[in-house]
Design a protein around this motif. Structure first.
Motif, PDB file in Angstrom:
ATOM      1  N   GLY A 197       4.174 -36.679  45.237  1.00 43.77           N
ATOM      2  CA  GLY A 197       2.889 -36.878  44.569  1.00 43.77           C
ATOM      3  C   GLY A 197       2.751 -38.232  43.901  1.00 43.77           C
ATOM      4  O   GLY A 197       1.668 -38.819  43.913  1.00 43.77           O
ATOM      5  N   ARG A 198       3.829 -38.764  43.328  1.00 46.12           N
ATOM      6  CA  ARG A 198       3.734 -39.998  42.555  1.00 46.12           C
ATOM      7  C   ARG A 198       4.213 -41.229  43.319  1.00 46.12           C
ATOM      8  O   ARG A 198       3.828 -42.348  42.995  1.00 46.12           O
ATOM      9  N   GLY A 199       5.067 -41.051  44.271  1.00 44.83           N
ATOM     10  CA  GLY A 199       5.655 -42.202  44.929  1.00 44.83           C
ATOM     11  C   GLY A 199       7.008 -42.527  44.323  1.00 44.83           C
ATOM     12  O   GLY A 199       7.339 -42.122  43.225  1.00 44.83           O
ATOM     13  N   ILE A 200       7.783 -43.324  45.070  1.00 43.60           N
ATOM     14  CA  ILE A 200       9.158 -43.565  44.673  1.00 43.60           C
ATOM     15  C   ILE A 200       9.323 -44.894  43.960  1.00 43.60           C
ATOM     16  O   ILE A 200      10.034 -44.996  42.979  1.00 43.60           O
ATOM     17  N   TRP A 201       8.615 -45.917  44.406  1.00 45.84           N
ATOM     18  CA  TRP A 201       8.948 -47.264  43.966  1.00 45.84           C
ATOM     19  C   TRP A 201       8.553 -47.464  42.512  1.00 45.84           C
ATOM     20  O   TRP A 201       7.891 -46.668  41.887  1.00 45.84           O
ATOM     21  N   ALA A 202       8.995 -48.596  41.956  1.00 49.00           N
ATOM     22  CA  ALA A 202       8.856 -48.856  40.532  1.00 49.00           C
ATOM     23  C   ALA A 202       7.392 -49.012  40.138  1.00 49.00           C
ATOM     24  O   ALA A 202       6.516 -49.279  40.942  1.00 49.00           O
ATOM     25  N   GLY A 203       7.167 -48.901  38.843  1.00 48.35           N
ATOM     26  CA  GLY A 203       5.823 -48.958  38.281  1.00 48.35           C
ATOM     27  C   GLY A 203       5.705 -47.958  37.155  1.00 48.35           C
ATOM     28  O   GLY A 203       6.424 -46.955  37.121  1.00 48.35           O
ATOM     29  N   PRO A 204       4.795 -48.203  36.252  1.00 48.26           N
ATOM     30  CA  PRO A 204       4.758 -47.322  35.069  1.00 48.26           C
ATOM     31  C   PRO A 204       4.357 -45.894  35.386  1.00 48.26           C
ATOM     32  O   PRO A 204       4.718 -44.995  34.647  1.00 48.26           O
ATOM     33  N   PHE A 205       3.628 -45.668  36.476  1.00 45.39           N
ATOM     34  CA  PHE A 205       3.177 -44.317  36.767  1.00 45.39           C
ATOM     35  C   PHE A 205       3.712 -43.782  38.086  1.00 45.39           C
ATOM     36  O   PHE A 205       3.251 -42.760  38.565  1.00 45.39           O
ATOM     37  N   TYR A 206       4.657 -44.493  38.682  1.00 43.63           N
ATOM     38  CA  TYR A 206       5.396 -43.911  39.790  1.00 43.63           C
ATOM     39  C   TYR A 206       6.468 -42.985  39.237  1.00 43.63           C
ATOM     40  O   TYR A 206       6.685 -42.902  38.032  1.00 43.63           O
ATOM     41  N   PHE A 207       7.133 -42.285  40.129  1.00 46.05           N
ATOM     42  CA  PHE A 207       8.106 -41.288  39.677  1.00 46.05           C
ATOM     43  C   PHE A 207       9.209 -41.922  38.853  1.00 46.05           C
ATOM     44  O   PHE A 207       9.544 -41.449  37.759  1.00 46.05           O
ATOM     45  N   PHE A 208       9.767 -43.017  39.368  1.00 42.83           N
ATOM     46  CA  PHE A 208      10.865 -43.658  38.656  1.00 42.83           C
ATOM     47  C   PHE A 208      10.384 -44.623  37.574  1.00 42.83           C
ATOM     48  O   PHE A 208      11.182 -45.324  36.959  1.00 42.83           O
ATOM     49  N   GLY A 209       9.078 -44.674  37.357  1.00 44.29           N
ATOM     50  CA  GLY A 209       8.568 -45.467  36.246  1.00 44.29           C
ATOM     51  C   GLY A 209       8.659 -44.749  34.924  1.00 44.29           C
ATOM     52  O   GLY A 209       8.492 -45.368  33.870  1.00 44.29           O
ATOM     53  N   ASP A 210       8.910 -43.456  34.960  1.00 45.32           N
ATOM     54  CA  ASP A 210       9.039 -42.664  33.742  1.00 45.32           C
ATOM     55  C   ASP A 210      10.527 -42.420  33.466  1.00 45.32           C
ATOM     56  O   ASP A 210      11.235 -41.859  34.305  1.00 45.32           O
ATOM     57  N   PRO A 211      11.033 -42.829  32.309  1.00 43.31           N
ATOM     58  CA  PRO A 211      12.468 -42.613  32.028  1.00 43.31           C
ATOM     59  C   PRO A 211      12.867 -41.148  32.042  1.00 43.31           C
ATOM     60  O   PRO A 211      14.013 -40.819  32.374  1.00 43.31           O
ATOM     61  N   TRP A 212      11.948 -40.260  31.689  1.00 41.92           N
ATOM     62  CA  TRP A 212      12.285 -38.839  31.690  1.00 41.92           C
ATOM     63  C   TRP A 212      12.498 -38.321  33.104  1.00 41.92           C
ATOM     64  O   TRP A 212      13.311 -37.411  33.322  1.00 41.92           O
ATOM     65  N   ASN A 213      11.801 -38.919  34.083  1.00 43.38           N
ATOM     66  CA  ASN A 213      12.051 -38.549  35.478  1.00 43.38           C
ATOM     67  C   ASN A 213      13.422 -39.047  35.930  1.00 43.38           C
ATOM     68  O   ASN A 213      14.116 -38.379  36.707  1.00 43.38           O
ATOM     69  N   TRP A 214      13.816 -40.221  35.447  1.00 45.18           N
ATOM     70  CA  TRP A 214      15.166 -40.694  35.729  1.00 45.18           C
ATOM     71  C   TRP A 214      16.202 -39.719  35.198  1.00 45.18           C
ATOM     72  O   TRP A 214      17.193 -39.409  35.882  1.00 45.18           O
ATOM     73  N   LEU A 215      15.996 -39.248  33.973  1.00 44.60           N
ATOM     74  CA  LEU A 215      16.931 -38.288  33.397  1.00 44.60           C
ATOM     75  C   LEU A 215      16.973 -37.010  34.222  1.00 44.60           C
ATOM     76  O   LEU A 215      18.066 -36.492  34.542  1.00 44.60           O
ATOM     77  N   ASP A 216      15.818 -36.505  34.597  1.00 45.26           N
ATOM     78  CA  ASP A 216      15.759 -35.272  35.375  1.00 45.26           C
ATOM     79  C   ASP A 216      16.443 -35.455  36.729  1.00 45.26           C
ATOM     80  O   ASP A 216      17.223 -34.603  37.191  1.00 45.26           O
ATOM     81  N   PHE A 217      16.179 -36.580  37.372  1.00 48.00           N
ATOM     82  CA  PHE A 217      16.776 -36.847  38.674  1.00 48.00           C
ATOM     83  C   PHE A 217      18.304 -36.975  38.571  1.00 48.00           C
ATOM     84  O   PHE A 217      19.058 -36.441  39.400  1.00 48.00           O
ATOM     85  N   SER A 218      18.775 -37.681  37.530  1.00 45.83           N
ATOM     86  CA  SER A 218      20.220 -37.876  37.370  1.00 45.83           C
ATOM     87  C   SER A 218      20.928 -36.556  37.105  1.00 45.83           C
ATOM     88  O   SER A 218      21.998 -36.290  37.673  1.00 45.83           O
TER      89      SER A 218
END
Length: 1614
Positions: free
Chosen positions: A134-155
């Motif tokens: 839904g959000r996309g993978i690449w960097a950016g403030p509103f992409y998936f990995f643009g949110d630090p909380w998504n990084w935490l969830d993914f890790s």
């Protein structure tokens, strides 16, 4: 706020993306960029505002163009769901997260847990895949990995897959990362997420503070290494007989004795061997033992200074004040008492300064206001809005009720049955609502409180019966109250009031308790009786106010509290997973019986308790246990995480609560009917008493009233023609005050200080005499005359420097007042001072003149500066003499005799001084000053102590000699200033203190119900240890334990057997239960007490003290702004200002220090003309040279860091040569600077410091070669060289962030030193008292060879320990030894006649509790001073502010335009005045238009008042702020109070109105001209002449005002 003109929602298409790219490219090409900020109403997670219209179905879950202008150039789009939520994630995953968290707390998991775990992992994986798509993978403030909380969830999910399906599952770190799943709760709650962002931002702002803290910790660690390295290994070792002939010195190199740890000397009950030292003031070994360096360090080797890491760890422990008394005693035993200075610097000043920096960093408060969403407002400025919203929500909730409910309530809950019932209702209403009824109910509540506090253990049957009957009576009274109120108010009206609902719950509880009376195990239910105490709250306005503030604050801070609880839960789970198994497997490492201790992490409950204890500041002992079971590598990171992050959250919460309570105001609180009724009842009682007394004293009052009326009439008639308006205002105030209380005077704007120690900030302590005054013959009449003077009080006022605007009169100095009195004519011009008729004066005898001359001579003597210095010196001598009267005084016969003679001399001197002041001032004048009353009391103490020495039966009177030291307060202005300020900031908080005391009383009563009689234990008299519970269960088994021989059944010294002991136990928060965790959930009692009984009341008290501090500072500022004369401004500024803890002289120093810091006053050193000297000059003044020197200093510090105890000889040699190299380099630097500027080298303090370092370093290198290495510490040279590291803190040379953080400390040093002097005096007084009462107490627990009351130095060591609130419970435990079983009352103390070693528990409790309260209040004010200075500097940097210097400059300019000090200037001078001011009040010309637009009030004659101009210019600079408006309104009201005749100067118009009048007149003239032109065509020439005249007039007016402003005003008028 949303945009006022919202556009419609537009779908996001490729064209939108192209337009966005073009917009971004255009913005990059522009030089000037707009400073846009995100709209708070359009943040992610919030609902789209309704101004954007309805949301079409086609736009739900579709990409839309962003409506926030901030994101127009950010390559973003937004998506809305059905609830209009912007980028809102689906919350269904929260349920699974909570389920996962619940299972994380379990140790014994069910069999189906693996299947559930796999299911949850699949759900989390599916969630991540959906978000990625839904959000996309690449960097950016509103992409998936643009949110630090998504990084935490993914890790977390990735690591969980790795540990589940890979061979790396044995790595503990991978398994622990799964616990990070708990933090997934944070992004699901917008409030939690916002607070996390705020705290991260705060950490960035605190970076400088953290770096400075690490720098100081490292510096003190290096100093600690140099002073104490290896000292903590010194122990007392038994020396064998065969080696007795050998000298007993430190045999470090003998491994045989090192292994014999069983031969070390152990004190009774101690786990580790007794430490000792080779210094005379260090710990000494007993007979047969020698001090050697052997074994390991204390606390299993974890406490030492043998390397940089352990030294840093010990300093961090001292900074956080965790169990510092243990390390304190260890160092003093091993190194000597002289090193107390090190602990004073670290534990007091360093810890204080670091805490002040963290508290004073304004980041937290600023971010709370700037970035917190409306639902999380924590500032009290918005708490009122929160209250209003709460009330509106209540109203809405009431409106939502169904119609049938209203019908039911009207039918069954509103009782209007019959006329008889209505008459009964009116009668009951009249009775129950009567003020005396509320007074009786209040008395019943207080009596019930007293009955609850009477419960104790053990109680006799009679006492139990009385308390039971009392309980029944109170239940009956409260039940009757409820019934009568229901009859009077109807049930519907009764339950609409919150306090009535509370009362009904109390009644229902009481009735239920009666029903369940015979059921055992209801102690907790019975303890709910304590809730009756809080019924007093409805009659107590302060309690209501505090509870309302607390409730609003907690509602506003609910997300922060939830975040703190979440962090504690996360830490407890991580601790359980990391150390749970280790505590079970390695339990034998921490307990010889292999039983888990109280504090462990084997299960979730104990892990949570351990985390709670760490956050309470007690972490070092549990960390030692963690080291033993799990190792240092894993324990230190976990504990540092909990300490740092947890304390940051608690600090944030604490500051928010303090900020809420700092606006505490009882005056703005609406009182309820009960509180008003209580006041009416008390007023009626007072009125009745006054009526009875007036009937008895009727004739005397009438005679007195007639006399005063005659005096006032004569005074007004004689003086009304000769006085100015300001003098008449002072006269009226004086006469009003005289009518209230004869003999008491009050100046306008000053406080009444006759009966207190609170004189005005500008008041002098002298009490003038009058001409012809007599002390004894005319005691009642002429002393009153002496005080009247010019209508002033005991202060003399310079009338020439007085003004109507002033609210504070300027007191003459003591020297000026003395001259004024001596040169005052016999016949005063003031009518009130001329009460005696000419006939009476003519009959004055020569004896009266002689007596008058004698009194004047006495006045000159006591006002002489040399006499004052002599009395001050004698005061210090008499105070210092008390320190010599220790337990060794009988062995020092010569000193004892000298002290006895000195006491007599001091007594005679002080008696003579008192007699001289009596003759100079008179009795009434003398005793009208609180300071002189204190002097009189000290003289009485001197006399009583002398009488006690003369007679054996009066010998106890000698023990009150410690009060002699209080005379220091009245002799030194620094002490007086601090005492006044403390009283002003503390006394108004007495109501809040009573509220806190009531909360403590409630917890103490509950503790008596729960723990009374449970702390008894059966003691083995041989070993002194308690029998295990498995052998002895109760008292009867203890008494028949060994062959029917009873064992002692003893109670713990700290227990809950009565309310008093409960208070004392709560003060220490003890947790003592003989049966190991017999009821584990009793821990909750202490947890609740720490939160409700300690944390919240502490926030209340500190908040109210800060409010009083700010209130007093505002009053002083108002006085400054209302002053006109430059001298007066100077006096008030010196005595007041922003700091109320400094004196007049220190105010000058404060201003000079500010100029020195802000303006570099040092002139640059001229470059020498000689080429060689010029070359050297260029070299040493080059920035690169300074950098090289700084690098050398850092390298030298690193060489100390790499050292350790017992290092190799090669390392010692290398360190010696490295130090030699550094000495040579620093010597070379010194020589180069001497060559480059030889005449100016010693004019700089830093150069002198560097020169001394070089001299001492060279001496330190060669001194061991001359006197030997044993007499000179090897670290001497290193410490001397290390002192140069303070160059990093040098202003202009070191980092700027360090200078900014040290600036508040430098500016607050004068006030801090004054407060420190008061702390030292308090410690001195209590040390002397402790020497007189506890010198011979048995040494155990906290009283030992180092900390005791045998001498003055040891007493000061004890009190310093109590000052930092460490280990005082151990001292009190030793003083509790008052029974035969604990002490020996007949013990012979060698060298003295005193027998026994027992203590006095009652005196000990009063002694320690009173000292703790006093020292706590003083230290809190120290924090307030430092933090306020920090906030003032920070606010001045970040905002436009006005200082007192700006106001002073304004009045200096004003004097040029108003030389006669009329307080008014003509409006024509306004433009020149504004242009003559200094920035930021300066207004450059042309400024007439701006001045007219300010709408300044104008009085008769087009005059403008100074206060109106100053207020308007202040608003222009400061802006429109609620606090500023409040401050300006208070200043204006203070001015009006100071000018009772200002009604004659009320403004009649304003500058804007006058401009409008002029413009209107011009319009009317032009209209009339046009009319005349149309009507009189024949008289054109005459009309043109008139037009010319009017055009000339209009031109003159236009020259006076700005043309542009005139045009705008004309348009407004049209």
């Amino acid at each position: 706020m949303a945009s006022p003109e919202p556009k419609g929602l537009v779908p996001f298409t490729r064209e939108s993306l192209e337009l966005m790219k073009q917009h971004i490219a255009k913005k990059h090409s522009e030089k000037h960029k707009e400073d846009l900020k995100p709209n708070t109403d359009l943040e992610v997670g919030k609902e789209l505002p309704s101004v954007y219209g309805n949301l079409p179905r086609g736009m739900v879950s579709e990409p839309l163009e962003d409506v926030d202008p901030y994101y127009k150039n950010k390559n973003t789009f937004m998506v809305l769901n059905k609830k209009r939520t912007i980028f809102r994630f689906n919350a269904t995953w929260c349920t699974f997260v909570l389920i996962d968290c619940i299972f994380m707390t379990m140790t014994d998991l069910p069999k189906w847990w693996p299947a559930l775990q796999n299911t949850l992992l699949g759900i989390y994986t599916f969630e991540i895949l959906v978000k990625l798509i839904g959000r996309g993978i690449w960097a950016g403030p509103f992409y998936f990995f643009g949110d630090p909380w998504n990084w935490l969830d993914f890790s977390v999910t990735l690591f969980e897959h790795i540990t589940r399906y890979s061979p790396l599952n044995f790595i503990l770190l991978f398994r622990i990362t799964r616990n990070l799943r708990i933090l997934k709760i944070i992004p699901l709650n917008q409030g939690l997420k916002s607070f996390v962002g705020i705290l991260i931002h705060c950490l960035k702002k605190l970076t400088g503070v953290i770096i400075l803290t690490l720098f100081f910790l490292s510096l003190f660690s290096l100093i600690g290494m140099g002073l104490f390295m290896g000292n903590l290994k010194h122990k007392c070792l038994r020396w064998p007989r065969e080696n007795e002939t050998e000298p007993r010195h430190n045999r470090t190199g003998n491994p045989y004795y090192i292994r014999e740890t069983e031969n070390f000397y152990y004190l009774e009950g101690e786990r580790y061997a007794l430490l000792c030292g080779n210094r005379t003031d260090a710990g000494q070994c007993p007979e047969g033992y020698v001090c050697v360096k052997a074994g390991i360090n204390p606390d299993s080797g974890y406490t030492n200074f043998d390397s940089f890491g352990w030294a840093f760890f010990a300093l961090f422990r001292l900074m956080t004040q965790d169990y510092p008394e243990a390390l304190y005693h260890q160092i003093l035993y091993a190194s000597g008492k002289v090193y107390m200075i090190f602990f004073v610097v670290i534990s007091f000043w360093f810890a204080f300064y670091m805490a002040s920096l963290f508290l004073g960093t304004k980041t937290i408060q600023i971010e709370m206001k700037k970035r917190s969403p409306p639902s999380m407002i924590t500032s009290l400025d918005m708490l009122d809005d929160a209250t209003i919203r709460h009330k509106e929500e209540l109203k809405k909730s009431r409106k939502r009720c169904l119609l049938c409910w209203y019908k039911f309530a009207k039918a069954f809950l509103i009782w209007n049955c019959s006329p008889c019932w209505l008459k009964l209702k009116e009668l009951v209403h009249m009775i129950i609502m009567d003020p005396f009824t509320d007074l009786i109910l209040t008395i019943c509540i207080i009596l019930n409180m007293y009955f609850l506090a009477l419960e104790h253990y053990p109680m006799s049957e009679e006492t139990i019966s009385i308390l039971s009957i009392g309980n029944l009576v109170f239940i009956g009274v409260f039940t009757a109250e409820m019934i009568f109120k229901i009859i009077a108010m109807h049930p519907y009206g009764y339950f609409q009031v919150g306090w009535n609902i509370y009362d009904s719950l109390i009644v229902f509880h009481g009735l239920a308790e009666l029903y369940l009376m015979n059921i055992h195990g209801m102690a907790l239910f019975r303890s709910l009786r304590v809730l009756r105490i809080f019924k007093l709250g409805k009659f107590w306005t302060t309690f209501n106010m505090l509870m309302l503030t607390l409730g609003n604050s907690l509602v506003a801070l609910k997300d922060l509290v939830l975040l703190l609880v979440t962090f504690m839960f996360f830490s407890a789970v991580v601790g359980l997973k990391l150390f749970g198994l280790s505590y079970k497997e390695c339990v034998c490492n921490i307990d010889k019986d292999c039983q888990l201790p109280h504090w462990h992490m084997h299960d979730f409950f104990h892990s949570y308790l351990n985390v709670f204890r760490i956050l309470c500041g007690e972490w070092i002992e549990t960390l030692w246990d963690c080291f033993k079971v799990a190792g240092q590598f894993s324990c230190i990171p976990f504990y540092m995480m909990v300490i740092l992050i947890g304390n940051l959250l608690i600090l944030y919460l604490f500051l928010a609560l303090v900020s809420s309570f700092s606006s505490y105001k009882t005056a703005t609180t609406e009182e309820n009917d009960e509180a008003k009724n209580l006041q009416h009842a008390v007023a009626r009682i007072k009125k009745g008493i006054n009526y009875v007394l007036s009937r008895i004293l009727c004739q005397k009052q009438n005679v007195l009233k007639e006399t005063m009326d005659n005096v006032n009439d004569i005074y007004v008639k004689e003086n009304i023609s000769d006085h100015t308006l300001s003098e008449l205002s002072n006269t009226q105030d004086f006469l009003k005050e005289k009518e209230k209380s004869s003999g008491t005077e009050k100046n306008t704007g000053t406080e009444n200080e006759n009966q207190s120690l609170l004189p005005s900030p500008s008041a002098s302590e002298t009490v003038p005499i009058a001409s012809g005054e007599s002390d004894i013959e005319n005691l009642d009449n002429k002393e009153v005359q002496s005080k009247s003077g010019d209508g002033s009080s005991k202060e003399k006022v310079k009338q020439s420097s007085s003004s109507e605007c002033s609210t504070v009169d300027i007191a003459l100095s003591e020297e000026e007042e003395m001259v004024y009195e001596c040169e005052k004519p016999k016949h005063l011009k003031n009518g009130y001072g001329r009460r005696s008729s000419p006939g009476q004066i003519s009959r004055e005898s020569k004896k009266g003149k002689i007596w008058q001359n004698i009194r004047k001579t006495c006045c000159k003597i006591v006002e002489n500066s040399f006499f004052k210095c002599f009395i001050g010196f004698v005061t210090l001598l008499s105070t210092g003499a008390l320190a010599f009267e220790d337990i060794y005084i009988d062995q020092r016969k010569t000193i004892k005799i000298l002290l006895e003679y000195a006491d007599m001399i001091f007594t005679y001197i002080f008696i003579l001084e008192m007699l001289l002041k009596w003759m100079a001032y008179g009795f009434k004048a003398y005793f009208s000053s609180g300071w002189y009353k204190l002097d009189f009391m000290v003289v009485i103490v001197f006399c009583l102590s002398l009488i006690g020495k003369s007679r054996e039966e009066l010998k106890p009177l000698i023990s009150i000699k410690f009060l002699r030291a209080l005379r220091v307060l009245s002799q030194f202005e620094r002490m007086k200033v601090v005492v006044r300020a403390l009283i002003k900031t503390t006394l108004p908080a007495l109501n809040v203190f009573l509220v806190c005391l009531m909360i403590w009383l409630a917890f103490s009563i509950v503790g008596v119900h729960l723990f009374a009689g449970t702390f008894y234990e059966c003691i083995d008299p041989m070993s002194g240890e308690r029998f295990p519970v498995s052998e002895v269960m109760n008292k009867s088994q203890c008494e028949s334990l060994v062959f029917n021989e009873s064992m002692p059944w003893e109670n713990a010294k700290l227990n809950f057997d009565n309310v008093g002991n409960g208070f004392l136990s709560l003060l220490q928060v003890v947790n003592m239960q003989p049966n190991f965790e017999g009821n584990i959930y009793m821990y909750c009692y202490f947890i609740n007490f720490i939160i409700i009984g300690l944390f919240l009341p502490l926030s209340m008290l500190i908040g109210v003290i800060i409010a009083n501090f700010n209130k007093h500072k505002i009053k002083i500022s108002i006085n400054i702004l209302c002053s006109l004369m430059p001298k007066k401004i100077k006096y008030i500024y010196k005595n007041g200002g922003s700091n109320i803890f400094i004196t007049v002289k220190q105010k000058k120093q404060y201003r000079a220090l500010r100029k020195l810091i802000y303006e570099d006053s040092q002139k640059p050193v001229p470059r020498p003309g000689n080429k060689f000297q010029g070359f050297i000059f260029d070299l040493v003044t080059n920035q690169v040279f300074n950098i090289v020197i700084m690098v050398l200093i850092c390298f030298q510090a690193i060489t100390i860091m790499i050292q350790s105890d017992e290092q190799s000889p090669k390392m010692d040699t290398a360190v010696y040569w490295i130090n030699s190299v550094f000495v040579m380099l620093y010597t070379g630097e010194c020589v180069l600077k001497l060559i480059s500027f030889p005449c100016n080298y010693f004019t700089r303090g830093w150069n002198i410091f560097d020169f001394m370092v070089v001299i001492f370093s060279i001496t330190g290198l060669f001194l061991p070669l001359m006197v030997g290495h044993y007499l000179v510490p090897p670290s001497l040279v290193q410490l001397i060289l290390l002192s140069r590291i303070i160059h990093i803190l040098r202003p202009g040379k070191g980092p700027k962030v360090f200078n900014d953080l040290l600036l508040p400390l430098m500016l607050s040093l004068p006030a801090l030193l004054n407060i420190s002097l008061l702390i030292f005096l308090v410690m001195f007084v209590y040390a002397i008292f402790g020497m007189y009462n506890f010198a011979y107490v048995k040494k155990e627990a906290g009283i030992n060879d180092v900390s005791n009351f045998e001498s003055f130095g040891s007493s000061m060591l004890c009190l310093f320990q109590v000052t930092i609130f460490a280990g005082w419970d151990g001292m009190l435990n030793a003083i509790f030894n008052s029974k035969w079983s604990d002490c020996d009352p007949d013990k012979i103390n060698p060298g003295t006649q005193v027998r026994g070693d027992c203590g006095n528990p009652f005196v000990g409790i009063i002694y320690f509790v009173s000292y703790i309260l006093i020292s706590w209040l003083i230290i809190v004010n120290m924090y307030i001073v430092a933090v306020m200075e920090f906030l003032n500097i920070a606010s001045k940097k970040k905002a436009k502010t006005l200082s007192e210097d700006d106001f002073r400059k304004f009045f200096q300019v004003w004097k040029r335009f108003d030389p006669d000090m009329t307080q008014y200037i003509d409006s024509s001078k306004l433009s020149d005045l504004a242009a003559a001011l200094d920035p930021p009040l300066f207004m450059a010309k042309p400024n007439k238009g701006q001045l007219v637009a300010m709408d300044l009030p104008m009085a008769v004659g087009d005059r403008i008042h100074c206060l109106d101009i100053l207020l308007t210019l202040t608003k222009r600079v400061m802006g429109k702020d609620e606090r500023m408006e409040k401050f300006l309104s208070e200043m204006e009201s203070g001015f009006l109070l100071a000018n009772p005749f200002k009604i004659t100067y009320e403004p009649i118009t304003t500058t804007l109105k006058r401009k409008q009048e002029a413009v209107s007149a011009t319009i009317i003239q032009r209209a009339y001209k046009s009319y005349r032109l149309r009507q009189n065509d024949q008289n054109t020439s005459d009309i043109h002449m008139i037009d010319g005249d009017r055009e000339i007039q209009s031109t003159k007016e236009g020259a006076y005002f700005d043309k542009a402003e005139g045009k705008s005003t004309i348009q407004n008028q049209v």
